[in-house]
Design an enzyme around this catalytic site. Structure first.
Site, PDB file in Angstrom:
ATOM      1  N   HIS A  34       3.300   3.547   0.624  1.00 15.43           N
ATOM      2  CA  HIS A  34       4.321   3.028  -0.415  1.00 15.43           C
ATOM      3  C   HIS A  34       3.521   2.041  -1.335  1.00 15.43           C
ATOM      4  CE1 HIS A  34       4.425  -0.456   2.250  1.00 15.43           C
ATOM      5  NE2 HIS A  34       4.874   0.467   3.218  1.00 15.43           N
ATOM      6  N   HIS A  37       1.119  -0.421   0.456  1.00 14.43           N
ATOM      7  CA  HIS A  37      -0.355  -0.043   0.768  1.00 14.43           C
ATOM      8  C   HIS A  37      -1.061   0.180  -0.441  1.00 14.43           C
ATOM      9  CE1 HIS A  37       2.283   1.962   4.027  1.00 14.43           C
ATOM     10  NE2 HIS A  37       1.375   1.114   4.720  1.00 14.43           N
ATOM     11  N   GLY A 147      -1.497  -6.409   5.326  1.00 10.96           N
ATOM     12  CA  GLY A 147      -0.508  -7.003   4.324  1.00 10.96           C
ATOM     13  C   GLY A 147       0.052  -8.251   5.068  1.00 10.96           C
ATOM     14  N   ASP A 150       3.130  -8.314   7.344  1.00 12.19           N
ATOM     15  CA  ASP A 150       2.625  -8.503   9.076  1.00 12.19           C
ATOM     16  C   ASP A 150       1.701  -9.523   9.148  1.00 12.19           C
ATOM     17  OD1 ASP A 150       3.831  -5.984   9.542  1.00 12.19           O
ATOM     18  OD2 ASP A 150       2.339  -5.044   8.280  1.00 12.19           O
TER      19      ASP A 150
END
Ligand code: PAF
Length: 280
Positions: A34, A37, A147, A150
């Site tokens: 998505h 990413h 990301g 996380d």
């Protein structure tokens, strides 16, 4: 763009790139890509000469009760998105080669991984550190991009890389959000419209916390209480944790320290587990 599935082929490609003095940025993913990413890929492009995206739904980071089998997969679409984004190699290993029948070695970070998500998902980070260590050995990147959504994963991986003297820099790219503020995640596809509306309380609660801190509030208890209260106003939302921790060590903080504190939230929206966070 090349699609590589064999581990040996990926090692050979990586050695070829490095002998041609081309540095590699790795974006490890579980696919179903998505915008989030794609922004990791954009960050990666600015950090090295070529970008390798790995796509592997890693079985060892899912508990038996979790969504490994139903985790969304769309190989063709992922490959098309990578091609459009200017990725040089998609590494798509086979589960049987990553974890053959006699597989028995795991990498485990023992401190940062035990709090927050580590409490309710006790084997999750061991699976993540194991697969990422394997990917680092295969791809040998100069830098790997993860990301901010996380945040604990990134902190655990940075600790793993430092503790094991791995020659790889861990870069973190900002969270990309949907129009309603929800942090982008492949798991958002599980949400119905009604669940989605209630899930939007998570970013709204984080924004309220941001305003409190910008207004001078430093008591982590007060900020966490307000976030917990806001999440509890939605019938389908059940809090797993709300915590304010040091962004590097994941240790709980009594006072908010701008530039160091991370507000992290995990919640069930019915049966969908979502996480989000905010750096003060
Ligand atoms: O963040 C993810 O998608 C996964 O945890 C990762 C880092 C690709 C490891 O499987």
């Amino acid at each position: 763009m090349d699609i590589v599935t064999s581990i040996q082929d990926m090692k050979t490609r990586s050695a070829g790139l490095r002998s041609g003095e081309r540095s590699i940025a790795l974006v490890p993913t579980m696919g179903f890509l998505h915008e989030g990413h794609l922004s990791l890929i954009e960050t990666a492009k600015g950090l090295a000469d070529c970008v390798v995206v790995s796509i592997f739904v890693n079985p060892t980071q899912f508990a038996p009760s979790e969504d490994f089998t139903s985790y969304p997969r769309d190989r063709e679409r992922d490959e098309a998105l990578c091609r459009e984004a200017g990725v040089e190699i998609v590494f798509h290993p086979e589960a049987e080669e990553m974890y053959p029948r006699n597989y028995s070695t795991y990498v485990s970070e023992e401190t940062l991984s035990k709090t927050l998500c580590g409490v309710s998902r006790p084997h999750h980070f061991r699976g993540v550190t194991t697969v990422v260590a394997k990917l680092f050995n295969i791809v040998r990147p100069k830098v790997a991009v993860f990301g901010q959504k996380d945040a604990q994963q990134a902190a655990v991986l940075r600790k793993m890389a430092a503790d094991l003297h791995m020659d790889v820099e861990i870069a973190v790219a900002p969270t990309v959000r949907e129009k309603d503020g929800l942090a982008m995640s492949s798991r958002n596809t599980y949400l119905s419209t009604g669940q989605r509306e209630e899930a939007a309380i998570i970013p709204r609660a984080l924004e309220t916390a941001r305003s409190m801190v910008e207004g001078g509030m430093r008591s982590t208890d007060r900020v966490m209480a307000e976030v917990t209260h806001l999440l509890a106003t939605k019938r389908r939302v059940r809090v797993i944790y709300v915590a304010i921790v040091d962004r590097d060590t994941m240790e709980a903080m009594r006072e908010v320290v701008p530039g160091r504190s991370l507000l992290a939230v995990a919640a069930w929206v019915d049966e969908v587990r979502l996480i989000d966070n905010l750096l003060f």
